[in-house]
Design an enzyme around this catalytic site. Structure first.
Site, PDB file in Angstrom:
ATOM      1  N   SER A   1      -7.863 -36.445  31.198  1.00 27.64           N
ATOM      2  CA  SER A   1      -8.993 -34.656  31.403  1.00 27.64           C
ATOM      3  C   SER A   1      -9.062 -34.291  30.021  1.00 27.64           C
ATOM      4  CB  SER A   1      -9.289 -34.612  32.822  1.00 27.64           C
ATOM      5  OG  SER A   1      -9.253 -35.009  34.086  1.00 27.64           O
TER       6      SER A   1
HETATM    7  N1  SAH Z   1      -5.040 -36.607  37.071  1.00 27.25           N
HETATM    8  C1  SAH Z   1      -5.582 -37.495  35.598  1.00 27.25           C
HETATM    9  C2  SAH Z   1      -7.230 -37.536  35.412  1.00 27.25           C
HETATM   10  C3  SAH Z   1      -7.813 -39.263  35.308  1.00 27.25           C
HETATM   11  S1  SAH Z   1      -8.510 -40.090  35.570  1.00 27.25           S
HETATM   12  C4  SAH Z   1      -4.828 -36.662  34.489  1.00 27.25           C
HETATM   13  O1  SAH Z   1      -4.551 -36.112  34.898  1.00 27.25           O
HETATM   14  O2  SAH Z   1      -4.655 -37.622  33.606  1.00 27.25           O
HETATM   15  C5  SAH Z   1      -9.007 -40.050  37.222  1.00 27.25           C
HETATM   16  C6  SAH Z   1      -8.353 -41.070  38.174  1.00 27.25           C
HETATM   17  O3  SAH Z   1      -8.685 -40.741  39.131  1.00 27.25           O
HETATM   18  C7  SAH Z   1      -8.997 -42.461  37.031  1.00 27.25           C
HETATM   19  O4  SAH Z   1      -6.805 -42.986  36.958  1.00 27.25           O
HETATM   20  C8  SAH Z   1      -9.236 -43.185  38.733  1.00 27.25           C
HETATM   21  O5  SAH Z   1      -8.438 -44.162  38.329  1.00 27.25           O
HETATM   22  C9  SAH Z   1      -8.807 -42.628  39.835  1.00 27.25           C
HETATM   23  N2  SAH Z   1      -9.337 -42.960  40.848  1.00 27.25           N
HETATM   24  C10 SAH Z   1     -10.968 -43.178  41.354  1.00 27.25           C
HETATM   25  N3  SAH Z   1     -10.872 -43.394  42.315  1.00 27.25           N
HETATM   26  C11 SAH Z   1      -9.569 -42.937  43.131  1.00 27.25           C
HETATM   27  C12 SAH Z   1      -9.519 -42.887  44.451  1.00 27.25           C
HETATM   28  N4  SAH Z   1     -10.275 -43.549  46.020  1.00 27.25           N
HETATM   29  N5  SAH Z   1      -8.071 -43.018  45.373  1.00 27.25           N
HETATM   30  C13 SAH Z   1      -6.921 -43.064  44.361  1.00 27.25           C
HETATM   31  N6  SAH Z   1      -7.694 -42.566  42.162  1.00 27.25           N
HETATM   32  C14 SAH Z   1      -8.461 -43.406  42.016  1.00 27.25           C
END
Ligand code: SAH
Length: 211
Positions: free
Chosen positions: A61
């Site tokens: 993000s």
């Molecule tokens: N907090 C992260 C943001 C990553 S983007 C950072 O700081 O980099 C959001 C993430 O949510 C992705 O990696 C995606 O694979 C994950 N995601 C999507 N649906 C999900 C679910 N049901 N359970 C766990 N992770 C999920």
């Protein structure tokens, strides 16, 4: 002095100028080395206020979004926080640096593995597991705070159930292309919510998310 120290300081000043005022959050973001969490191809852009691609077709993000969501959670030392969507691990690292006890769930095993490696290197105490985070992580519930870093079509019921009395949940809710950040505070089993416009996330895929 590290190669990115000045850029990181400038990033924090930009966040401050954009309205982030919680000093605990700003201090943590001044400490956590975001360049460790980005794909090395994009390392020179690590401190720009933009989202960047990571593996498994996901994104780390934008710093402003991380700061905004962290501030909305009102994090404190020793607070127990559940994160859904570990991704690169950056958001979890910011929370752990504040002193929160962080539990994080990610659906892509390869991202769990790479985030865990960085947490070990940095000696951050974050528990990560692979799975569908829309059902929460019952084993360690209730949580004082829950932060969801992917966009959901609605408020996942299991997460509200795993929130402690007085706890806060911060979650993007909306369509696949457009979401609002919803901040909910649990009071006597009712969730009191406030919404903020203008954010964009990858989809939350799971039982209580998108199919
Ligand atoms: N907090 C992260 C943001 C990553 S983007 C950072 O700081 O980099 C959001 C993430 O949510 C992705 O990696 C995606 O694979 C994950 N995601 C999507 N649906 C999900 C679910 N049901 N359970 C766990 N992770 C999920």
């Amino acid at each position: 002095m590290g190669r990115f120290d000045i850029e990181r300081k400038e990033m924090v000043e930009l966040l401050r100028s954009r309205g982030i005022s919680n000093e605990t959050v700003l201090e943590a973001m001044a400490k956590v080395e975001r360049h460790r969490f980005v794909n090395q191809t994009f390392i020179d852009n690590a401190y720009k206020d933009i989202a960047l691609p990571i593996n498994s077709d996901q994104t780390i993000s934008q710093p402003y979004t991380v700061a905004f969501m962290t501030q909305a959670l009102e994090p404190k030392k020793e607070m127990k926080v559940l994160e859904i969507g570990t991704g690169s691990g950056y958001q979890a690292a910011v929370l752990a640096t504040i002193g929160c006890r962080v539990y994080s769930v990610e659906r892509h095993l390869s991202l769990v593995t790479s985030a865990r490696k960085i947490f070990d290197q940095l000696k951050l105490r974050i528990l990560v597991k692979a799975g569908d985070g829309t059902i929460g992580w019952g084993e360690f519930a209730p949580y004082d705070g829950i932060i969801v870093t992917a966009g959901s079509p609605s408020m996942p019921e299991p997460l509200v159930n795993q929130l402690a009395e007085g706890g806060r949940i911060v979650i993007p809710i909306g369509t696949k292309s457009n979401q609002q950040i919803v901040v909910g505070k649990k009071n006597k089993d009712t969730l009191h919510t406030t919404v903020y416009d203008g954010f964009k996330f990858v989809p939350l895929i799971g039982k209580s998310g998108w199919n």
